[in-house]
Design a protein around this motif. Sequence first.
Motif, PDB file in Angstrom:
ATOM      1  N   SER A  67      -3.362  -7.156 -28.356  1.00  0.00           N
ATOM      2  CA  SER A  67      -2.898  -6.289 -28.374  1.00  0.00           C
ATOM      3  C   SER A  67      -4.510  -5.328 -26.654  1.00  0.00           C
ATOM      4  CB  SER A  67      -3.675  -5.361 -29.913  1.00  0.00           C
ATOM      5  OG  SER A  67      -5.342  -6.106 -29.546  1.00  0.00           O
ATOM      6  N   GLY A  68      -3.255  -3.853 -26.862  1.00  0.00           N
ATOM      7  CA  GLY A  68      -3.506  -3.306 -26.138  1.00  0.00           C
ATOM      8  C   GLY A  68      -5.347  -3.210 -25.362  1.00  0.00           C
ATOM      9  N   GLY A  69      -5.203  -3.689 -24.272  1.00  0.00           N
ATOM     10  CA  GLY A  69      -6.699  -3.706 -23.927  1.00  0.00           C
ATOM     11  C   GLY A  69      -6.207  -2.521 -22.019  1.00  0.00           C
ATOM     12  N   TRP A  70      -7.402  -2.871 -21.323  1.00  0.00           N
ATOM     13  CA  TRP A  70      -7.769  -1.919 -19.975  1.00  0.00           C
ATOM     14  C   TRP A  70      -9.040  -2.655 -19.191  1.00  0.00           C
ATOM     15  CZ3 TRP A  70     -11.555   0.798 -17.880  1.00  0.00           C
ATOM     16  CH2 TRP A  70     -12.116   1.411 -19.112  1.00  0.00           C
ATOM     17  N   CYS A  71      -8.929  -2.583 -18.370  1.00  0.00           N
ATOM     18  CA  CYS A  71     -10.418  -2.827 -17.422  1.00  0.00           C
ATOM     19  C   CYS A  71     -10.187  -2.454 -15.985  1.00  0.00           C
ATOM     20  CB  CYS A  71     -10.429  -4.322 -17.356  1.00  0.00           C
ATOM     21  SG  CYS A  71      -9.646  -5.390 -16.572  1.00  0.00           S
ATOM     22  N   HIS A  72     -11.727  -2.390 -15.662  1.00  0.00           N
ATOM     23  CA  HIS A  72     -11.545  -2.051 -14.213  1.00  0.00           C
ATOM     24  C   HIS A  72     -11.374  -2.934 -13.280  1.00  0.00           C
ATOM     25  CE1 HIS A  72     -13.151   1.976 -15.691  1.00  0.00           C
ATOM     26  NE2 HIS A  72     -12.437   2.868 -15.276  1.00  0.00           N
ATOM     27  N   TYR A  73     -11.415  -3.431 -11.982  1.00  0.00           N
ATOM     28  CA  TYR A  73     -11.097  -4.251 -11.312  1.00  0.00           C
ATOM     29  C   TYR A  73     -12.298  -4.840 -11.115  1.00  0.00           C
ATOM     30  CZ  TYR A  73     -10.060  -7.188  -7.022  1.00  0.00           C
ATOM     31  OH  TYR A  73     -10.147  -8.464  -6.546  1.00  0.00           O
ATOM     32  N   LEU A  74     -12.846  -5.545 -11.393  1.00  0.00           N
ATOM     33  CA  LEU A  74     -14.001  -6.482 -11.246  1.00  0.00           C
ATOM     34  C   LEU A  74     -15.402  -5.828 -12.404  1.00  0.00           C
ATOM     35  CD1 LEU A  74     -15.285  -6.786  -8.046  1.00  0.00           C
ATOM     36  CD2 LEU A  74     -14.153  -8.471  -8.952  1.00  0.00           C
ATOM     37  N   ASN A  75     -14.637  -5.499 -13.459  1.00  0.00           N
ATOM     38  CA  ASN A  75     -15.160  -3.795 -14.395  1.00  0.00           C
ATOM     39  C   ASN A  75     -16.453  -3.308 -13.682  1.00  0.00           C
ATOM     40  OD1 ASN A  75     -14.287  -5.780 -17.228  1.00  0.00           O
ATOM     41  ND2 ASN A  75     -15.698  -7.199 -16.437  1.00  0.00           N
ATOM     42  N   HIS A 112       6.889   7.140 -19.944  1.00  0.00           N
ATOM     43  CA  HIS A 112       7.446   6.340 -20.128  1.00  0.00           C
ATOM     44  C   HIS A 112       6.998   4.669 -18.890  1.00  0.00           C
ATOM     45  CE1 HIS A 112      11.122   6.403 -19.263  1.00  0.00           C
ATOM     46  NE2 HIS A 112      11.378   5.486 -18.913  1.00  0.00           N
ATOM     47  N   VAL A 113       6.097   3.989 -19.709  1.00  0.00           N
ATOM     48  CA  VAL A 113       5.741   2.462 -19.090  1.00  0.00           C
ATOM     49  C   VAL A 113       7.528   2.029 -18.425  1.00  0.00           C
ATOM     50  CG1 VAL A 113       5.566   0.290 -18.530  1.00  0.00           C
ATOM     51  CG2 VAL A 113       4.343   2.277 -19.624  1.00  0.00           C
ATOM     52  N   PRO A 114       7.982   1.916 -17.269  1.00  0.00           N
ATOM     53  CA  PRO A 114       9.757   1.486 -16.651  1.00  0.00           C
ATOM     54  C   PRO A 114       9.980   0.225 -17.405  1.00  0.00           C
ATOM     55  CG  PRO A 114       8.248   1.313 -14.895  1.00  0.00           C
ATOM     56  CD  PRO A 114       6.737   2.975 -15.919  1.00  0.00           C
ATOM     57  N   SER A 115      11.063   0.468 -18.211  1.00  0.00           N
ATOM     58  CA  SER A 115      11.678  -0.864 -18.241  1.00  0.00           C
ATOM     59  C   SER A 115      11.788  -1.571 -17.150  1.00  0.00           C
ATOM     60  CB  SER A 115      12.996  -0.459 -19.667  1.00  0.00           C
ATOM     61  OG  SER A 115      14.317  -0.283 -19.036  1.00  0.00           O
ATOM     62  N   ASP A 116      12.964  -2.883 -17.278  1.00  0.00           N
ATOM     63  CA  ASP A 116      13.246  -3.982 -16.431  1.00  0.00           C
ATOM     64  C   ASP A 116      14.375  -2.770 -15.986  1.00  0.00           C
ATOM     65  OD1 ASP A 116      12.549  -6.129 -14.436  1.00  0.00           O
ATOM     66  OD2 ASP A 116      14.702  -6.977 -15.625  1.00  0.00           O
ATOM     67  N   GLY A 153      -7.195   6.143 -20.537  1.00  0.00           N
ATOM     68  CA  GLY A 153      -8.049   4.821 -21.594  1.00  0.00           C
ATOM     69  C   GLY A 153      -7.917   5.331 -23.245  1.00  0.00           C
ATOM     70  N   PHE A 154      -6.800   6.026 -23.658  1.00  0.00           N
ATOM     71  CA  PHE A 154      -6.479   6.898 -24.414  1.00  0.00           C
ATOM     72  C   PHE A 154      -4.851   6.025 -24.799  1.00  0.00           C
ATOM     73  CE2 PHE A 154     -10.601   8.742 -24.399  1.00  0.00           C
ATOM     74  CZ  PHE A 154     -10.810   8.682 -25.512  1.00  0.00           C
ATOM     75  N   TYR A 155      -4.502   6.344 -25.638  1.00  0.00           N
ATOM     76  CA  TYR A 155      -2.329   6.217 -26.416  1.00  0.00           C
ATOM     77  C   TYR A 155      -1.950   8.122 -26.256  1.00  0.00           C
ATOM     78  CZ  TYR A 155      -2.722   1.439 -26.600  1.00  0.00           C
ATOM     79  OH  TYR A 155      -3.091   0.408 -26.441  1.00  0.00           O
ATOM     80  N   SER A 156      -1.460   8.449 -25.790  1.00  0.00           N
ATOM     81  CA  SER A 156      -0.924   9.612 -26.112  1.00  0.00           C
ATOM     82  C   SER A 156      -1.111   9.870 -27.047  1.00  0.00           C
ATOM     83  CB  SER A 156       0.381   9.884 -25.442  1.00  0.00           C
ATOM     84  OG  SER A 156       1.411   8.881 -26.237  1.00  0.00           O
ATOM     85  N   TYR A 197       0.324  -5.899 -23.703  1.00  0.00           N
ATOM     86  CA  TYR A 197       0.570  -5.169 -24.868  1.00  0.00           C
ATOM     87  C   TYR A 197       0.128  -3.631 -25.011  1.00  0.00           C
ATOM     88  CZ  TYR A 197       0.597  -9.741 -26.340  1.00  0.00           C
ATOM     89  OH  TYR A 197       0.814 -11.791 -25.653  1.00  0.00           O
ATOM     90  N   ALA A 198      -0.863  -3.152 -24.285  1.00  0.00           N
ATOM     91  CA  ALA A 198      -1.251  -1.573 -23.951  1.00  0.00           C
ATOM     92  C   ALA A 198       0.531  -1.039 -23.630  1.00  0.00           C
ATOM     93  CB  ALA A 198      -2.015  -1.572 -22.982  1.00  0.00           C
ATOM     94  N   ALA A 199       1.166  -1.777 -22.358  1.00  0.00           N
ATOM     95  CA  ALA A 199       2.621  -1.202 -21.838  1.00  0.00           C
ATOM     96  C   ALA A 199       3.596  -0.756 -22.833  1.00  0.00           C
ATOM     97  CB  ALA A 199       3.157  -1.950 -20.545  1.00  0.00           C
ATOM     98  N   VAL A 200       2.967  -1.432 -24.013  1.00  0.00           N
ATOM     99  CA  VAL A 200       4.547  -1.664 -24.548  1.00  0.00           C
ATOM    100  C   VAL A 200       4.316  -0.995 -25.739  1.00  0.00           C
ATOM    101  CG1 VAL A 200       5.341  -4.020 -24.225  1.00  0.00           C
ATOM    102  CG2 VAL A 200       4.291  -3.920 -26.141  1.00  0.00           C
ATOM    103  N   ASP A 201       2.389   0.114 -26.161  1.00  0.00           N
ATOM    104  CA  ASP A 201       2.401  -0.220 -27.531  1.00  0.00           C
ATOM    105  C   ASP A 201       2.939   1.069 -27.870  1.00  0.00           C
ATOM    106  OD1 ASP A 201       0.494   1.435 -29.266  1.00  0.00           O
ATOM    107  OD2 ASP A 201      -0.649  -0.734 -29.316  1.00  0.00           O
ATOM    108  N   PRO A 202       3.738   1.574 -28.937  1.00  0.00           N
ATOM    109  CA  PRO A 202       4.773   2.531 -29.636  1.00  0.00           C
ATOM    110  C   PRO A 202       3.339   3.908 -29.584  1.00  0.00           C
ATOM    111  CG  PRO A 202       3.992   1.403 -31.217  1.00  0.00           C
ATOM    112  CD  PRO A 202       3.477   0.321 -30.006  1.00  0.00           C
ATOM    113  N   ARG A 203       2.585   3.463 -29.385  1.00  0.00           N
ATOM    114  CA  ARG A 203       1.541   4.943 -29.771  1.00  0.00           C
ATOM    115  C   ARG A 203       1.128   5.428 -27.762  1.00  0.00           C
ATOM    116  NH1 ARG A 203      -4.122   2.656 -31.649  1.00  0.00           N
ATOM    117  NH2 ARG A 203      -3.134   1.320 -30.660  1.00  0.00           N
ATOM    118  N   ASN A 204       2.624   5.216 -27.201  1.00  0.00           N
ATOM    119  CA  ASN A 204       2.528   5.152 -25.676  1.00  0.00           C
ATOM    120  C   ASN A 204       1.103   5.266 -24.363  1.00  0.00           C
ATOM    121  OD1 ASN A 204       3.834   6.445 -23.471  1.00  0.00           O
ATOM    122  ND2 ASN A 204       4.290   8.372 -24.239  1.00  0.00           N
TER     123      ASN A 204
END
Length: 281
Positions: free
Chosen positions: A134-142, A171-175, A112-115, A157-164
């Motif tokens: 911008s980056g966001g998260w949720c639980h399934y069905l909240n 890191h989040v994998p690239s293609d 729930g936090f960047y690194s 946007y969370a996956a690519v945020d420079p704060r990691n």
Amino acid sequence: MIANGQILQDIHEPIGTTNNLIAGIDSIRFSAAGDEMQIVFTDGLTVNHGLASIDSVTFSALAENPLAHSCGADSVHNAELTYGSVVDEEGNFYKTIVIGTQEWMAENLKAGFYSNGDIIENVPDSAQWEGLTSGGWCHYLNDPQYECPYGKIYNWYAAVDPRNVCPLGWHVPSDGDWDVLVDYIGGYAFAGIKMRSEGSLYWVGYTGIVNTNETGFSGLPAGDRGMDGPFEDLTTHCAWWSTTANGSTNAWHRYTNWMFTELDRLNSRKWHALSIRCVRD
């Protein structure tokens, strides 16, 4: 403390519940002056939580089970393989697995936090979710009950945020990272069954296709959050982000479901909510 147990930190939103193996904890300190609980890990990492945000702290003895997810869910991992581990900056514990030249998390991200310690926004509202850039998260069905064992789901946007969003050193994998994994295990046609947890405990739509989990990747059908914000596909589908965009509105991800043997390379809107797996730098 209990050598094979966990410390469960039941903390109010946006953090949710975090789980840490007791064997990895050096000490827990409470500061009345700072109004904080500080967890000190054996590797020197410290994590602080404000006392006002903590609902409870529970110590739980758990038998060592090579098939268990770190939160205690059964029949997730491959008992014939050896797993490593990593702890993120929030204190979440993850099993990891070496596959070829790469080391991957063998569980979906729960952070729930960047690194760097900044909060990733928890966005339960559907209209707000679809409008995020911008980056966001949720639980399934909240519903936080789904965090174990499925993890959180995130927008691109969370996956690519420079704060990691991943732990330091990951890191989040690239293609391209995904392609390296799939090439090593023999191509996309049968990658799905090699990467999915076995049996029908989680794969409720199981049709007789045999998941082998021979890679140890231990994919679970965590579902997603799609157009206009609805939640769908829990128990049938896995989808994990890459950091690689496909135009201004979409990005590539990897996807597998209970009906087929393969792992597919697909693209979704960047505000869709999908799972994240991290790979070591």
